[in-house]
Scaffold this motif. Structure first.
Motif, PDB file in Angstrom:
ATOM      1  N   ALA A   1      10.792  -7.847   4.736  1.00  0.00           N
ATOM      2  CA  ALA A   1      12.083  -7.270   4.364  1.00  0.00           C
ATOM      3  C   ALA A   1      12.223  -5.851   4.915  1.00  0.00           C
ATOM      4  O   ALA A   1      11.233  -5.142   5.139  1.00  0.00           O
ATOM      5  N   ASP A   2      13.457  -5.417   5.084  1.00  0.00           N
ATOM      6  CA  ASP A   2      13.746  -4.056   5.531  1.00  0.00           C
ATOM      7  C   ASP A   2      13.598  -3.113   4.337  1.00  0.00           C
ATOM      8  O   ASP A   2      14.325  -3.245   3.343  1.00  0.00           O
TER       9      ASP A   2
ATOM     10  N   THR B   1      -2.369  -1.628  -1.925  1.00  0.00           N
ATOM     11  CA  THR B   1      -1.696  -2.878  -2.288  1.00  0.00           C
ATOM     12  C   THR B   1      -2.350  -4.064  -1.594  1.00  0.00           C
ATOM     13  O   THR B   1      -2.595  -5.107  -2.219  1.00  0.00           O
ATOM     14  N   LEU B   2      -2.659  -3.934  -0.308  1.00  0.00           N
ATOM     15  CA  LEU B   2      -3.354  -5.006   0.402  1.00  0.00           C
ATOM     16  C   LEU B   2      -4.786  -5.172  -0.113  1.00  0.00           C
ATOM     17  O   LEU B   2      -5.304  -6.291  -0.172  1.00  0.00           O
TER      18      LEU B   2
ATOM     19  N   THR C   1       5.911  -0.209  -1.770  1.00  0.00           N
ATOM     20  CA  THR C   1       5.171  -1.465  -1.820  1.00  0.00           C
ATOM     21  C   THR C   1       5.344  -2.250  -0.526  1.00  0.00           C
ATOM     22  O   THR C   1       4.378  -2.798   0.024  1.00  0.00           O
ATOM     23  N   VAL C   2       6.578  -2.300  -0.019  1.00  0.00           N
ATOM     24  CA  VAL C   2       6.840  -3.009   1.235  1.00  0.00           C
ATOM     25  C   VAL C   2       6.044  -2.380   2.376  1.00  0.00           C
ATOM     26  O   VAL C   2       5.391  -3.085   3.165  1.00  0.00           O
ATOM     27  N   ARG C   3       6.067  -1.062   2.452  1.00  0.00           N
ATOM     28  CA  ARG C   3       5.353  -0.389   3.539  1.00  0.00           C
ATOM     29  C   ARG C   3       3.843  -0.570   3.406  1.00  0.00           C
ATOM     30  O   ARG C   3       3.126  -0.658   4.405  1.00  0.00           O
ATOM     31  N   GLU C   4       3.356  -0.609   2.177  1.00  0.00           N
ATOM     32  CA  GLU C   4       1.935  -0.859   1.971  1.00  0.00           C
ATOM     33  C   GLU C   4       1.560  -2.265   2.437  1.00  0.00           C
ATOM     34  O   GLU C   4       0.504  -2.477   3.037  1.00  0.00           O
ATOM     35  N   LEU C   5       2.414  -3.252   2.155  1.00  0.00           N
ATOM     36  CA  LEU C   5       2.154  -4.609   2.639  1.00  0.00           C
ATOM     37  C   LEU C   5       2.179  -4.662   4.164  1.00  0.00           C
ATOM     38  O   LEU C   5       1.516  -5.513   4.777  1.00  0.00           O
ATOM     39  N   GLN C   6       2.911  -3.759   4.796  1.00  0.00           N
ATOM     40  CA  GLN C   6       2.961  -3.689   6.253  1.00  0.00           C
ATOM     41  C   GLN C   6       1.783  -2.920   6.845  1.00  0.00           C
ATOM     42  O   GLN C   6       1.654  -2.834   8.072  1.00  0.00           O
ATOM     43  N   GLY C   7       0.918  -2.366   5.958  1.00  0.00           N
ATOM     44  CA  GLY C   7      -0.271  -1.665   6.427  1.00  0.00           C
ATOM     45  C   GLY C   7      -0.146  -0.171   6.497  1.00  0.00           C
ATOM     46  O   GLY C   7      -1.050   0.508   7.003  1.00  0.00           O
ATOM     47  N   LEU C   8       0.945   0.401   5.955  1.00  0.00           N
ATOM     48  CA  LEU C   8       1.148   1.852   5.978  1.00  0.00           C
ATOM     49  C   LEU C   8       0.835   2.433   4.597  1.00  0.00           C
ATOM     50  O   LEU C   8       1.546   2.150   3.631  1.00  0.00           O
TER      51      LEU C   8
ATOM     52  N   PHE D   1      17.042  -1.040  -5.042  1.00  0.00           N
ATOM     53  CA  PHE D   1      16.094  -1.126  -6.157  1.00  0.00           C
ATOM     54  C   PHE D   1      15.477   0.243  -6.456  1.00  0.00           C
ATOM     55  O   PHE D   1      15.916   0.923  -7.374  1.00  0.00           O
ATOM     56  N   SER D   2      14.452   0.645  -5.687  1.00  0.00           N
ATOM     57  CA  SER D   2      13.797   1.921  -5.990  1.00  0.00           C
ATOM     58  C   SER D   2      12.899   2.322  -4.834  1.00  0.00           C
ATOM     59  O   SER D   2      12.533   1.503  -3.984  1.00  0.00           O
ATOM     60  N   VAL D   3      12.496   3.608  -4.840  1.00  0.00           N
ATOM     61  CA  VAL D   3      11.561   4.094  -3.833  1.00  0.00           C
ATOM     62  C   VAL D   3      10.188   3.461  -4.032  1.00  0.00           C
ATOM     63  O   VAL D   3       9.422   3.289  -3.076  1.00  0.00           O
ATOM     64  N   THR D   4       9.875   3.077  -5.271  1.00  0.00           N
ATOM     65  CA  THR D   4       8.588   2.425  -5.532  1.00  0.00           C
ATOM     66  C   THR D   4       8.486   1.100  -4.791  1.00  0.00           C
ATOM     67  O   THR D   4       7.440   0.775  -4.204  1.00  0.00           O
ATOM     68  N   LEU D   5       9.573   0.326  -4.796  1.00  0.00           N
ATOM     69  CA  LEU D   5       9.548  -0.953  -4.080  1.00  0.00           C
ATOM     70  C   LEU D   5       9.455  -0.715  -2.570  1.00  0.00           C
ATOM     71  O   LEU D   5       8.773  -1.468  -1.860  1.00  0.00           O
ATOM     72  N   GLU D   6      10.112   0.318  -2.078  1.00  0.00           N
ATOM     73  CA  GLU D   6      10.002   0.630  -0.656  1.00  0.00           C
ATOM     74  C   GLU D   6       8.543   0.919  -0.281  1.00  0.00           C
ATOM     75  O   GLU D   6       8.049   0.454   0.756  1.00  0.00           O
TER      76      GLU D   6
END
Length: 425
Positions: free
Chosen positions: A208-209, A143-144, A224-231, A217-222
């Motif tokens: 966001a948490d 994602t990054l 995405t958030v973790r990918e933006l955090q570098g995981l 929303f969904s596990v997919t959005l979760e």
């Protein structure tokens, strides 16, 4: 670290690789049947021509020689995509095609300086070896990497290459400037729903948490958030995974109700499907044939039938597949209708290497299967070497209705002559 290599204006760049005179000229590539613009050069974008603009609306610009419109040439584009991938594989074993013009590349085991130098090398060498300009974005997650690639191509300061760390001021500034809708996997409706939560930029989403977002929303959005955090959380599907069904269809250049023309179209689609079947080492157990009239022609009678024909045994041989397709067409054809599309779908696919032989198999049966296999392999080899359709079953009709309109198609340079584009420095 993982990089995303994205070809710039890919279809146009493929045409320019063999036609240097198109450099600097506003160029557009049209869809099947020369319907609308599906690829634009930067010069054409600057003129305000939007993606999907109907080709007829641009005719005045073409007549005044202000722009060039070309018919799509998918054999050329597919071959050039393969060459880009091969150029990347010279430097990395971990190349994962994402689309015809985008490929992920692994940068494992390098420090920051080496990663940046290697990314710059890929940027230069893909252009030199193929003639295709690219942008390179490198980051800890896909994602990054997508966002880094977007910055590399759109922000002049990066000069085509952007390397992002998981943390840092550069990453934060980029995410703060990135609208939520530009994040990979975040669609328009999700943007609207997240805006109600006060999340409007990529940086807002990163902060966001992920737990509550998953529940709401969904596990997919979760992910995405973790990918933006570098995981890293997102893995691509294996590009070599066989498809469970194979569809081959196309709209006609003009409406037709002629049985002979429909038979030609179905025959071509069935042969193409059988080629794809053999390429992925699969066998089909059934063949679906369908016809479709024009749904927006209220002045014409509507009829869009389909029929499934079961094969006597799982096969990848073009001949029984063509026979089944012909049987299906004969069953659904009705006079008095003008069709705009026909297609063939191969169903219930099985692994060719795990086929179940007949209980009472004989040496003659094994010899026949071996002979059929060698025949199809020879046919495919000739078509790969000489160009698709060089050897086929049946003689196609000239100027049939099912032929695509492609009045401005350039030659299939790579498949016709085997030429490489001129090396650029």
């Amino acid at each position: 670290m993982i990089g995303l290599v994205d070809c710039n204006n890919f279809y146009v760049s493929c045409e320019r690789a063999f036609q240097p005179r198109l450099e600097g000229v506003p160029v557009g590539v049209m869809s099947n049947n020369d319907g609308c613009v599906i690829a634009r050069s930067e010069e054409l974008k600057a003129l305000g021509v939007a993606m999907g603009t109907p080709a007829f609306e641009l005719r005045p610009l073409v007549d005044r020689d202000r722009i060039r419109l070309l018919s799509s040439n998918y054999e050329l584009y597919g071959d050039m995509s393969t060459r880009v991938r091969e150029a990347l594989e010279e430097f990395s074993a971990g190349v994962e095609p994402y689309s015809i013009d985008e490929m992920f590349v692994r940068f494992d085991g390098f420090d920051a300086a080496t990663t940046r130098a290697l990314a710059r090398t890929l940027y230069r060498n893909v252009r030199r070896f193929t003639g295709i300009p690219v942008g390179v974005g490198v980051a800890p997650t896909r994602t990054l990497a997508k966002l880094a690639n977007r910055a590399a191509k759109r922000q002049p300061g990066y000069d085509g290459v952007c390397v992002l760390a998981a943390e840092g001021d550069e990453t934060r500034r980029l995410l703060e400037r990135t609208a939520l809708g530009d994040v990979w996997g975040v669609g328009r409706r999700l943007v609207e729903r997240l805006a109600l939560q006060g999340i409007e930029t990529a940086w807002d989403l990163r902060q966001a948490d992920p737990g509550p977002l998953r529940r709401r929303f969904s596990v997919t959005l979760e992910r995405t958030v973790r990918e933006l955090q570098g995981l890293p959380c997102i893995e691509l599907n294996d590009a070599d995974e066989p498809r469970r069904r194979i569809m081959t269809s196309r709209s006609f250049g003009r409406l037709t109700g002629e049985p002979a023309e429909l038979q030609d179209a179905i025959r071509q689609h069935a042969q193409r499907g059988a080629e794809k079947l053999r390429r992925q080492d699969s066998l089909a157990r059934a063949v679906l044939v369908f016809l479709q009239t024009h749904p927006h022609r209220a002045d014409l009678p509507q009829y869009s039938p389909s029929r499934i024909i079961e094969l006597a045994e799982p096969t990848d041989d073009s001949r029984p597949i063509l026979a089944a397709a012909r049987q299906g067409l004969d069953a659904i054809y009705r006079r008095g209708y003008r069709f705009m599309k026909a297609g063939v779908m191969l169903l219930d696919l099985v692994d060719a290497n795990r086929r179940q032989l007949p209980l009472l198999d004989t040496p003659e049966g094994a010899a026949r299967r071996d002979r059929d296999h060698r025949l199809m392999a020879t046919l495919d080899a000739l078509n790969r070497r000489m160009g698709r359709g060089t050897v086929r079953l049946g003689v196609p009709r000239e100027n049939a209705a099912w032929h695509l309109r492609c009045a401005h198609r350039t030659p299939r340079w790579t498949t016709r002559w085997g030429e490489l584009p001129r090396v650029r420095t």
